[in-house]
Design a protein around this motif. Structure first.
Motif, PDB file in Angstrom:
ATOM      1  N   LEU A 175      -3.556   4.699   2.506  1.00 50.93           N
ATOM      2  CA  LEU A 175      -4.148   5.692   3.392  1.00 50.93           C
ATOM      3  C   LEU A 175      -5.555   6.128   2.991  1.00 50.93           C
ATOM      4  O   LEU A 175      -6.354   6.471   3.851  1.00 50.93           O
ATOM      5  CB  LEU A 175      -3.250   6.922   3.482  1.00 50.93           C
ATOM      6  N   LEU A 191      -8.607   6.853   5.546  1.00 53.21           N
ATOM      7  CA  LEU A 191      -9.139   8.206   5.688  1.00 53.21           C
ATOM      8  C   LEU A 191     -10.635   8.249   5.388  1.00 53.21           C
ATOM      9  O   LEU A 191     -11.375   8.997   6.024  1.00 53.21           O
ATOM     10  CB  LEU A 191      -8.383   9.171   4.775  1.00 53.21           C
ATOM     11  N   LEU A 208       1.613   4.445  -0.644  1.00 53.36           N
ATOM     12  CA  LEU A 208       1.197   5.117   0.578  1.00 53.36           C
ATOM     13  C   LEU A 208      -0.203   5.703   0.430  1.00 53.36           C
ATOM     14  O   LEU A 208      -1.046   5.553   1.324  1.00 53.36           O
ATOM     15  CB  LEU A 208       2.197   6.221   0.937  1.00 53.36           C
TER      16      LEU A 208
END
Length: 81
Positions: A19, A23, A15
């Motif tokens: 991400l 981001l 994850l």
């Protein structure tokens, strides 16, 4: 409990790996655009409330997943025995 955390570690790492690039791109785009809403929230001090709410929600989800994993592990042991 350590066993359940070991099982969650690869999922959390995956994850984070998925991400972090998103981001990073979002941060670069936000820096270029400078949205007015973020400035007003920062000036009023409400950005901390937003960050706190997001943190509480994510912590709650992680706690729920850990407790669900413990319950499933216990049920799997019952079925095996």
């Amino acid at each position: 409990m350590k066993n359940s955390l070991r099982k969650l570690r690869p999922a959390l790492l995956l994850l984070m790996a998925l991400l972090l690039p998103v981001l990073h791109v979002a941060a670069q785009t936000a820096a270029a655009n400078e949205p007015e809403m973020a400035d007003s929230l920062r000036l009023n001090g409400k950005i901390y409330v937003v960050v706190a709410v997001i943190t509480v929600v994510l912590a709650g989800l992680l706690f729920f997943l850990a407790s669900l994993d413990r319950k499933l592990t216990r049920l799997e042991k019952e079925v095996r025995d």
